[in-house]
Write an enzyme that holds these catalytic residues in place. Structure first.
Site, PDB file in Angstrom:
ATOM      1  N   ASP A   1      -5.618   4.740  10.159  1.00 56.58           N
ATOM      2  CA  ASP A   1      -4.165   4.935  10.281  1.00 56.58           C
ATOM      3  C   ASP A   1      -3.796   5.843  11.458  1.00 56.58           C
ATOM      4  O   ASP A   1      -2.629   5.919  11.837  1.00 56.58           O
ATOM      5  CB  ASP A   1      -3.600   5.527   8.986  1.00 56.58           C
ATOM      6  CG  ASP A   1      -3.662   4.530   7.824  1.00 56.58           C
ATOM      7  OD1 ASP A   1      -3.791   3.317   8.078  1.00 56.58           O
ATOM      8  OD2 ASP A   1      -3.588   4.973   6.663  1.00 56.58           O
TER       9      ASP A   1
ATOM     10  N   ARG B   1       1.463  -9.850   5.040  1.00 51.10           N
ATOM     11  CA  ARG B   1       0.133  -9.221   5.015  1.00 51.10           C
ATOM     12  C   ARG B   1      -0.790  -9.896   3.988  1.00 51.10           C
ATOM     13  O   ARG B   1      -0.337 -10.405   2.975  1.00 51.10           O
ATOM     14  CB  ARG B   1       0.274  -7.716   4.747  1.00 51.10           C
ATOM     15  CG  ARG B   1       1.023  -7.038   5.876  1.00 51.10           C
ATOM     16  CD  ARG B   1       1.215  -5.567   5.641  1.00 51.10           C
ATOM     17  NE  ARG B   1      -0.048  -4.842   5.578  1.00 51.10           N
ATOM     18  CZ  ARG B   1      -0.146  -3.562   5.241  1.00 51.10           C
ATOM     19  NH1 ARG B   1       0.955  -2.889   4.910  1.00 51.10           N
ATOM     20  NH2 ARG B   1      -1.316  -2.969   5.210  1.00 51.10           N
TER      21      ARG B   1
ATOM     22  N   GLN C   1      -7.900  -0.197  -0.472  1.00 53.79           N
ATOM     23  CA  GLN C   1      -6.946  -0.940  -1.307  1.00 53.79           C
ATOM     24  C   GLN C   1      -7.665  -2.036  -2.087  1.00 53.79           C
ATOM     25  O   GLN C   1      -7.388  -2.249  -3.266  1.00 53.79           O
ATOM     26  CB  GLN C   1      -5.821  -1.501  -0.446  1.00 53.79           C
ATOM     27  CG  GLN C   1      -4.977  -0.387   0.159  1.00 53.79           C
ATOM     28  CD  GLN C   1      -3.851  -0.887   1.038  1.00 53.79           C
ATOM     29  OE1 GLN C   1      -3.682  -2.090   1.220  1.00 53.79           O
ATOM     30  NE2 GLN C   1      -3.087   0.038   1.595  1.00 53.79           N
TER      31      GLN C   1
ATOM     32  N   SER D   1      -1.682   8.304   0.047  1.00 55.58           N
ATOM     33  CA  SER D   1      -2.667   7.607  -0.790  1.00 55.58           C
ATOM     34  C   SER D   1      -2.830   8.306  -2.134  1.00 55.58           C
ATOM     35  O   SER D   1      -2.887   7.666  -3.189  1.00 55.58           O
ATOM     36  CB  SER D   1      -4.031   7.573  -0.089  1.00 55.58           C
ATOM     37  OG  SER D   1      -3.955   6.795   1.077  1.00 55.58           O
TER      38      SER D   1
ATOM     39  N   GLY E   1       1.674  -1.585   1.294  1.00 57.49           N
ATOM     40  CA  GLY E   1       0.464  -2.349   0.968  1.00 57.49           C
ATOM     41  C   GLY E   1      -0.292  -1.723  -0.191  1.00 57.49           C
ATOM     42  O   GLY E   1      -0.853  -2.423  -1.042  1.00 57.49           O
TER      43      GLY E   1
HETATM   44  C1  S3P Z   1      -4.794   3.028   1.940  1.00 63.98           C
HETATM   45  C2  S3P Z   1      -5.860   2.394   2.491  1.00 63.98           C
HETATM   46  C3  S3P Z   1      -5.904   1.915   3.880  1.00 63.98           C
HETATM   47  C4  S3P Z   1      -4.836   2.579   4.732  1.00 63.98           C
HETATM   48  C5  S3P Z   1      -3.504   2.599   4.049  1.00 63.98           C
HETATM   49  C6  S3P Z   1      -3.590   3.353   2.730  1.00 63.98           C
HETATM   50  C7  S3P Z   1      -4.858   3.438   0.530  1.00 63.98           C
HETATM   51  O1  S3P Z   1      -5.681   0.517   3.879  1.00 63.98           O
HETATM   52  O2  S3P Z   1      -4.725   1.933   5.974  1.00 63.98           O
HETATM   53  O3  S3P Z   1      -2.526   3.216   4.862  1.00 63.98           O
HETATM   54  O4  S3P Z   1      -4.018   4.255   0.088  1.00 63.98           O
HETATM   55  O5  S3P Z   1      -5.747   2.955  -0.164  1.00 63.98           O
HETATM   56  P1  S3P Z   1      -6.874  -0.548   3.623  1.00 63.98           P
HETATM   57  O6  S3P Z   1      -7.401  -0.342   2.289  1.00 63.98           O
HETATM   58  O7  S3P Z   1      -6.215  -1.883   3.759  1.00 63.98           O
HETATM   59  O8  S3P Z   1      -7.871  -0.297   4.691  1.00 63.98           O
END
Ligand code: S3P
Length: 437
Positions: A314, A121, A168, A22, A93
């Protein structure tokens, strides 16, 4: 190519897990949008973060990436250029949703896609608020799925209450908010990881947080800087569980990021009876960091739900493995978000651990594990999901016979050296790679 994981053997020694995924994504994005140079140390050179680098290069950002060190010549808030081809977020994602926020503020046209998993997704969760800010999207299911065409431009600031606790979503809106004049606010039902807020402030933006609410002032002057990326606690989690379940294990995990919004796995393993000690706690680049010692312990089942879920979302696949080796029942609830990750992690973890004899049952928003039974070997699939594949490798550690995993290559999304590191810690030279017939 498949891989066979032998059982037995304690895990001993030291490991420096790779950089936080992240934080690595955010460091390149903010470095690109800042003025001046940004140097990233400890960058995660996994496929996901390299997708972010590739997209930014297509947008005209000079990035020199060499393993764990990345140099970025920031182009400033208004310096991105129209890409002459489709941007590809791969399996990531975070790349897709954060870049949709950035692209929303650009006075040009762009197209973003991803791999088969990412194209399934949900993107409506970001295109909805970004549309309210003034961006335009075209795509399947009324712009809810990749590939998406984006026409950005002058944005309005937004006061947004997200229906889901998601870093996210929060980050996409905050990133778009940087291109709007005025104050953008994001509120969420539970607090999700806060790396965006921390890093934006470190780069010079005006950011205020109160509880589950974040507020950013638009049009900040971001200034390039040095970012030291701590080790990823989500990667460390595999070793925390492996050492906990294999008798005789004793590991030291060095330089692990311990941001409060990410440490739910430590809280839950502690409650399960794990033998974990946090050492040498410090702060680097605005993020808490420490070393973690973990030794084998008898685990017991627990209930996991509520506000802790975003703090360990996660890690739930590998916590399912811990639960399988624990005495008693573990119940996971309030985790329906697992269904829209790289795979439907509720179905996949239930089916794949079930193949190894784990007594696990899916629920709409989680799963129930009746722990303490013996796991047997066999053939499993990570279903193209890196965290499922690594969790199955950990499940194999204490199984009665070897476990064959059909798609180890997906592990490179977040932890390219995982299998080598696992073998080293177990005193094995090389896992057996089997060529598919
Ligand atoms: C992440 C946020 C999480 C996490 C992903 C990384 C990020 O997802 O599951 O692996 O880097 O902001 P969500 O924001 O969809 O919960």
């Amino acid at each position: 190519m498949s891989i066979t994981i032998e059982t037995g053997g304690p895990l001993r020694g030291e490991v420096a897990v790779p950089g936080d995924k992240s934080i690595s994504h955010r460091a390149v994005i903010f470095g690109a949008l800042a003025s001046g140079k940004t140097e990233i140390e400890g960058f995660l050179a996994g496929e996901d973060c390299l997708s972010t680098v590739a997209c930014l290069r297509q947008l005209g950002v000079p990035v020199t990436a060499g393993g764990e060190t990345v140099l970025i010549d920031g182009v400033g808030l208004d310096g991105l250029g129209e890409p002459d081809d489709v941007l590809n977020a791969g399996n990531s994602g975070t790349t897709a949703r954060l870049l949709l926020g950035v692209l929303s503020g650009q006075p040009f046209y762009s197209v973003l896609t991803g791999d088969g998993s990412l194209r399934r997704r949900p993107m409506g969760r970001v295109t909805a608020p970004l549309t309210q800010m003034g961006a335009q999207f075209w795509g399947r299911e009324r712009a809810r799925l990749l590939p998406l065409s984006v026409r950005g431009g002058l944005l309005r600031p937004l006061d947004y209450t997200s229906p889901v606790a998601s870093a996210q979503i929060k980050s996409a809106v905050l990133l778009a908010g940087m291109f709007a004049v005025g104050e953008t606010v994001v509120r969420e039902p539970e607090k999700s990881r806060d790396h965006t807020e921390r890093m934006l402030a470190a780069f010079g933006a005006t950011v205020q947080t109160a509880g589950n609410e974040v507020c950013v002032q638009g049009r900040p002057q971001l200034q390039g800087r040095l970012v030291q990326v701590p080790g990823d606690i989500s990667s460390a989690a595999f070793f925390l569980v492996a050492a906990s379940i294999v008798p005789g294990s004793d590991l030291l995990l060095r330089n692990v990021g311990l941001n409060q919004t990410r440490t739910g796995v430590l809280d839950v393993l502690g409650e399960m009876g794990a033998d974990i000690t946090v050492l040498n706690f410090r702060e680097e680049s605005g993020e808490p960091v420490a070393d973690i010692r973990v030794r084998h312990a008898m685990l017991r089942g627990v209930e996991i739900g509520g506000a802790i879920i975003p703090r360990l979302i996660d890690e739930l696949p590998v916590l399912a493995v811990a639960a399988a080796y624990a005495q008693g029942t573990t119940i996971v609830r309030d985790a329906a978000e697992l269904r829209v990750k790289e795979s439907d992690r509720i179905s996949v973890v239930t089916e794949e651990l079930g193949k190894l004899g784990v007594n696990i049952e899916a629920r709409d928003d989680g799963f129930v594990v009746l722990g303490g039974g013996k796991l047997y070997g066999g053939s499993v699939s990570g279903r193209g999901d890196h965290r499922i594949a690594m969790s199955l490798c950990i499940a194999a550690m204490g199984a009665a016979t070897p476990v064959t995993l059909d798609d180890p290559d997906c592990i490179a999304v977040s932890y390219p050296a995982f299998l080598e590191t696992l073998n080293t810690l177990r005193g094995l030279s090389q896992a057996r790679r089997d060529l598919k017939p």
